[in-house]
Design a protein around this motif. Sequence first.
Motif, PDB file in Angstrom:
ATOM      1  N   ILE A 125      25.694  50.529  25.072  1.00 47.10           N
ATOM      2  CA  ILE A 125      26.202  50.765  23.725  1.00 47.10           C
ATOM      3  C   ILE A 125      27.725  50.875  23.717  1.00 47.10           C
ATOM      4  N   ILE A 126      28.315  51.444  24.775  1.00 42.50           N
ATOM      5  CA  ILE A 126      29.783  51.548  24.830  1.00 42.50           C
ATOM      6  C   ILE A 126      30.416  50.171  24.996  1.00 42.50           C
ATOM      7  N   VAL A 127      29.840  49.334  25.839  1.00 42.88           N
ATOM      8  CA  VAL A 127      30.378  47.978  26.021  1.00 42.88           C
ATOM      9  C   VAL A 127      30.250  47.170  24.729  1.00 42.88           C
ATOM     10  N   MET A 128      29.132  47.318  24.036  1.00 39.62           N
ATOM     11  CA  MET A 128      28.965  46.618  22.763  1.00 39.62           C
ATOM     12  C   MET A 128      30.004  47.078  21.744  1.00 39.62           C
ATOM     13  N   HIS A 129      30.293  48.364  21.738  1.00 41.57           N
ATOM     14  CA  HIS A 129      31.300  48.878  20.806  1.00 41.57           C
ATOM     15  C   HIS A 129      32.681  48.320  21.126  1.00 41.57           C
ATOM     16  N   VAL A 238      32.312  53.359  34.251  1.00 43.75           N
ATOM     17  CA  VAL A 238      32.035  51.925  34.386  1.00 43.75           C
ATOM     18  C   VAL A 238      32.097  51.235  33.025  1.00 43.75           C
ATOM     19  N   ALA A 239      31.574  51.883  31.987  1.00 43.97           N
ATOM     20  CA  ALA A 239      31.569  51.270  30.651  1.00 43.97           C
ATOM     21  C   ALA A 239      32.987  51.068  30.134  1.00 43.97           C
ATOM     22  N   PHE A 240      33.854  52.046  30.334  1.00 41.58           N
ATOM     23  CA  PHE A 240      35.234  51.891  29.876  1.00 41.58           C
ATOM     24  C   PHE A 240      35.981  50.833  30.691  1.00 41.58           C
ATOM     25  N   TRP A 241      35.662  50.707  31.962  1.00 39.02           N
ATOM     26  CA  TRP A 241      36.304  49.671  32.772  1.00 39.02           C
ATOM     27  C   TRP A 241      35.886  48.278  32.295  1.00 39.02           C
ATOM     28  N   GLY A 243      34.902  47.593  29.262  1.00 36.48           N
ATOM     29  CA  GLY A 243      35.554  47.409  27.971  1.00 36.48           C
ATOM     30  C   GLY A 243      36.996  46.969  28.104  1.00 36.48           C
ATOM     31  N   PHE A 244      37.698  47.504  29.087  1.00 34.65           N
ATOM     32  CA  PHE A 244      39.082  47.081  29.326  1.00 34.65           C
ATOM     33  C   PHE A 244      39.148  45.607  29.723  1.00 34.65           C
ATOM     34  N   MET A 245      38.231  45.165  30.576  1.00 32.44           N
ATOM     35  CA  MET A 245      38.215  43.766  30.988  1.00 32.44           C
ATOM     36  C   MET A 245      37.905  42.850  29.811  1.00 32.44           C
ATOM     37  N   ILE A 246      37.090  43.318  28.870  1.00 27.85           N
ATOM     38  CA  ILE A 246      36.785  42.500  27.697  1.00 27.85           C
ATOM     39  C   ILE A 246      37.999  42.392  26.775  1.00 27.85           C
ATOM     40  N   TYR A 247      38.800  43.443  26.718  1.00 26.66           N
ATOM     41  CA  TYR A 247      39.948  43.460  25.824  1.00 26.66           C
ATOM     42  C   TYR A 247      41.042  42.480  26.245  1.00 26.66           C
ATOM     43  N   ILE A 248      41.178  42.190  27.546  1.00 25.66           N
ATOM     44  CA  ILE A 248      42.328  41.420  28.055  1.00 25.66           C
ATOM     45  C   ILE A 248      42.469  40.059  27.383  1.00 25.66           C
ATOM     46  N   PRO A 249      41.433  39.187  27.328  1.00 29.20           N
ATOM     47  CA  PRO A 249      41.650  37.875  26.688  1.00 29.20           C
ATOM     48  C   PRO A 249      41.995  37.977  25.205  1.00 29.20           C
ATOM     49  N   PHE A 250      41.465  38.977  24.513  1.00 29.27           N
ATOM     50  CA  PHE A 250      41.773  39.104  23.088  1.00 29.27           C
ATOM     51  C   PHE A 250      43.192  39.617  22.872  1.00 29.27           C
ATOM     52  N   ILE A 251      43.697  40.443  23.805  1.00 26.01           N
ATOM     53  CA  ILE A 251      45.096  40.871  23.712  1.00 26.01           C
ATOM     54  C   ILE A 251      46.029  39.691  23.907  1.00 26.01           C
ATOM     55  N   VAL A 252      45.684  38.780  24.794  1.00 25.26           N
ATOM     56  CA  VAL A 252      46.494  37.576  25.003  1.00 25.26           C
ATOM     57  C   VAL A 252      46.558  36.755  23.723  1.00 25.26           C
ATOM     58  N   VAL A 253      45.425  36.618  23.040  1.00 27.04           N
ATOM     59  CA  VAL A 253      45.414  35.872  21.774  1.00 27.04           C
ATOM     60  C   VAL A 253      46.309  36.542  20.745  1.00 27.04           C
ATOM     61  N   ASP A 254      46.244  37.888  20.656  1.00 26.06           N
ATOM     62  CA  ASP A 254      47.109  38.606  19.712  1.00 26.06           C
ATOM     63  C   ASP A 254      48.587  38.402  20.038  1.00 26.06           C
ATOM     64  N   SER A 290      26.355  35.801  25.209  1.00 26.80           N
ATOM     65  CA  SER A 290      25.504  35.501  26.359  1.00 26.80           C
ATOM     66  C   SER A 290      26.168  35.942  27.661  1.00 26.80           C
ATOM     67  N   VAL A 291      27.467  35.690  27.788  1.00 30.34           N
ATOM     68  CA  VAL A 291      28.179  36.048  29.015  1.00 30.34           C
ATOM     69  C   VAL A 291      28.206  37.564  29.186  1.00 30.34           C
ATOM     70  N   ILE A 292      28.557  38.285  28.124  1.00 30.68           N
ATOM     71  CA  ILE A 292      28.670  39.743  28.221  1.00 30.68           C
ATOM     72  C   ILE A 292      27.307  40.375  28.502  1.00 30.68           C
ATOM     73  N   ILE A 293      26.268  39.955  27.790  1.00 32.29           N
ATOM     74  CA  ILE A 293      24.939  40.559  27.993  1.00 32.29           C
ATOM     75  C   ILE A 293      24.413  40.243  29.389  1.00 32.29           C
ATOM     76  N   THR A 294      24.606  38.996  29.843  1.00 31.56           N
ATOM     77  CA  THR A 294      24.115  38.624  31.171  1.00 31.56           C
ATOM     78  C   THR A 294      24.804  39.428  32.266  1.00 31.56           C
ATOM     79  N   GLN A 295      26.122  39.492  32.208  1.00 27.50           N
ATOM     80  CA  GLN A 295      26.858  40.228  33.236  1.00 27.50           C
ATOM     81  C   GLN A 295      26.602  41.732  33.128  1.00 27.50           C
ATOM     82  N   LEU A 296      26.401  42.222  31.915  1.00 25.76           N
ATOM     83  CA  LEU A 296      26.130  43.652  31.740  1.00 25.76           C
ATOM     84  C   LEU A 296      24.782  44.032  32.328  1.00 25.76           C
TER      85      LEU A 296
END
Length: 301
Positions: A125-129, A238-241, A243-254, A290-296
């Motif tokens: 649930i934390i990763v989804m958020h 682990v969930a916050f780590w 989440g940080f990895m998920i944020y990186i590509p979107f920060i680059v786009v911003d 699909s990528v996030i759920i599979t790796q999670l």
Amino acid sequence: MSRLLPLKAIDIKRILLILCLLVSAGILWFHTPVSTKAASVADVIEPQGYGEQTGDTSTRTYINPPGTANTPEELNQLNTVNYVTVQYGGDNGTLNGALRILITLTLISIAPFIIIMMTSFTRIIIVMHFTRQALATQTAPPNQVLIGLSLILTFFIMEPTITRINEEAIIPFENMEITQEEALQAGMQPLREFMYPQTQIRDVEMFMDIAGQEWDGSLDGIPTSVLVPSFVVSELRVAFWIGFMIYIPFIVVDMVVASTLMSMGMMMLPPTTISMPFKILLFVLADGWSVIITQLVRTFY
């Protein structure tokens, strides 16, 4: 006309008197006296007319008088509707329906605690958020969808553990092969074996030090009261780590969108308004869900 008025008044009085007499006579005619009788001690202890028609003073509404049951079958024939019984055979026991309902309601009340704190639900649930926050889509997907998806993935991950609990604890206890304490220990063991690989050593050592206990490095040496909080802290880390990895590509786009707008002199236009469609497009093209759920899910194996 002066003579008719008194005659009419007299006639009305006579008619009312006759009606009152008729009503009184009818009440006396249909009224039947009811006699009451107090039950004696002999009637209570030894009721007469057993098996006959009820309703008189010599018959009671119960089947067997108190104190006359000699076997469990005769005890169940008493006129009692709501009762709870526990039958023991040696060290094993069986529960009747009312007590099973009580235990089931108790388990339902603590089920949210078990699901949130002792399963994979917290990390999911934390990763989804974090994923929704990185996309900056506010309430899309809504909370109900995220919670439902997290529960489905939790059931998928915990299915082998649930199967072991059913086979090693519930079924043997139903067949009176193990005691209640043994069933509780057998049911907790699969949960402990699931939590232990996901728990980091430093968290276990921290809570063991707080509790003032020594740890020999094995699962059996960790009390459940220490393993559960250690598991929760490890899951949060682990969930916050992730989440940080998920944020990186979107920060680059911003950053790219903000730099482009600055170079074009469009400083009054909010960068998030432009970057959000590009982030959604990037997420869809990369098949992000699909990528996030599979790796999670694979992080638990």
